[in-house]
Design a protein around this motif. Sequence first.
Motif, PDB file in Angstrom:
ATOM      1  N   VAL A  11      46.114  56.910  38.728  1.00  0.00           N
ATOM      2  CA  VAL A  11      45.174  55.632  39.177  1.00  0.00           C
ATOM      3  C   VAL A  11      43.998  56.251  39.998  1.00  0.00           C
ATOM      4  N   GLN A  12      42.746  55.565  39.642  1.00  0.00           N
ATOM      5  CA  GLN A  12      41.774  55.852  40.552  1.00  0.00           C
ATOM      6  C   GLN A  12      41.449  54.846  41.394  1.00  0.00           C
ATOM      7  N   GLY A  13      41.694  53.584  41.127  1.00  0.00           N
ATOM      8  CA  GLY A  13      41.463  52.619  41.943  1.00  0.00           C
ATOM      9  C   GLY A  13      42.331  51.483  41.477  1.00  0.00           C
ATOM     10  N   TRP A  14      42.509  50.258  42.301  1.00  0.00           N
ATOM     11  CA  TRP A  14      43.016  49.026  41.877  1.00  0.00           C
ATOM     12  C   TRP A  14      42.588  47.765  42.649  1.00  0.00           C
ATOM     13  N   SER A  15      42.942  46.755  42.242  1.00  0.00           N
ATOM     14  CA  SER A  15      42.690  45.547  43.087  1.00  0.00           C
ATOM     15  C   SER A  15      43.970  44.547  42.859  1.00  0.00           C
ATOM     16  N   VAL A  16      44.180  43.638  43.569  1.00  0.00           N
ATOM     17  CA  VAL A  16      45.244  42.379  43.834  1.00  0.00           C
ATOM     18  C   VAL A  16      44.581  41.208  43.681  1.00  0.00           C
TER      19      VAL A  16
END
Length: 530
Positions: A81-86
């Motif tokens: 994973v490079q990045g994520w959001s919720v």
Amino acid sequence: MLSLRFFGQTLVIAAAFLGPVSCWSATPTNILVMAKSLDDLITLDPAEAFEFSGTEIIANLYDRLFEANRVGPGEPTPSLVQGWSVSEDGRTYEFRLKEGPVFENGRPVSAFDAVFSLRRSVILNKTPSFILSQLGFTKENVGARVRAIDPQRFMLETDRDYAPSLVMNILSSAMTSIVDREVALAHERDGDLGHEWLRSHSAGSGPFRLHRWNAGEYVMLEANHDYPSASTTIERFVIRDIREPATQRLMLIRGDIDIARDIAPDQIAALAEEPGIVTWSAPQARIFYMALNQKNPILALTQVQQAIRYSIDYQSIVRHLLPGRAEVHQAFLPKGFIGALEETPFALDLARARRLLIEAGYSKGFSIKVDVRSDPLALQIAQAIQASLAEVGIVMDIRPGDGKQVLTKYRARQHDVYLGYWGPDYLDPHSNAAAFARNLNNASDAVDKTLAWRNSWEIPDITRRTDEATLVRDPLYRAEVYRNLQRSLQTGSPFIILFQERALFAMRKEVTGLEVGLTSDQIHYERVSK
């Protein structure tokens, strides 16, 4: 110079035809040989593997979305994973994958592979599937709730607003390893999503690929030198299935192997004096426990459960059988985890145990069958418990078997008592809580076959409390919730937690770079050299 192919063939011939104590004088410089009991190795499909040996090897064949963080268990480390959001409601996660990772065949890892792998684990519904189903995924809804946006992004929608650290820790478990979708489907049989083929082959993007697995003899891994952190000197990593600690010790001294993994404490002390040998230990999150099947009406009595707890000489077993290898631990969360309970309220008290048996109506005792792996240390622990339980009239009939036999019987709920090891699947307290303190459906065809299910323990109230704990976001309050859960199980459950382990290692002094974490899937081979 002799070729790698020649070394590989030589190694295979030696492993297959020579006895376990054969002398090779020294292993080749580009091949690392490790001795370890592989009696629990059943499968190498990430969607099915749930044993220590299997998850350890899988961790070196596949990448995952996140990696466990043993320094800060509440904050998993991104891997693929490079990045994520919720989302604001805490239920929808969007993940972006790194560009660059490739599978064994050179094909880039994509969001379509990640989605396929997560869906596949739920659909196959093998033993570890409950890890993902805890987030509300079922065969019927996983197609809608886990979906790709484009080649680099995918979405995951949970059924409740769980603590984000729990979701990411789940995505760091071995069963969420990312499988090459095209390779798996190319080997699909009768809709099995490549399961039968992947049991003995690999299709990952990790630092090694599976070269050969000869059950009962060895597993041979081939290094992927394109992997970012891969060793530049080791071409093959061979795990020989050597089950006797004394044999491992002799082979290490002779130079037949480079690393020994199942050495007993007294043998470690002797090896520390050997020239050319280095010994060390590492903390583990693995616990040793007894499980009492509640189908047995005697073992379902609280007084009987407590009588067994007070009939065990915990300190004596650690002192005489496990020096440096384990410590007394009596709660389902190991030290090092958020909310770990370090209270040890039980000690040998035979008079109290006898009173409890009288209250239960079994003043003359009773007999039970105990299934245990036939490795020497586990058997010695079983025999020590057998001797102390006999003092209060409880007769233990010890039934040793190899890991596959014992685990298969345990998972089928065909035991009286199981005596063995348990390790968490990810570094969040819910990992062990979901196993020991959660049983949504006690029917034989249940989807979530947790440890509570295996022991036919119906616990609607405790299951509710366990599920509610996953929604707590304040870390201090969450820790206290798990401590209270553990106290409930200490005094009224079919689980008797005995010890927490340390792993003992012995290796040739020229070997460096073996990385060992708290769990079996944190043992990494890629930086090993000699």
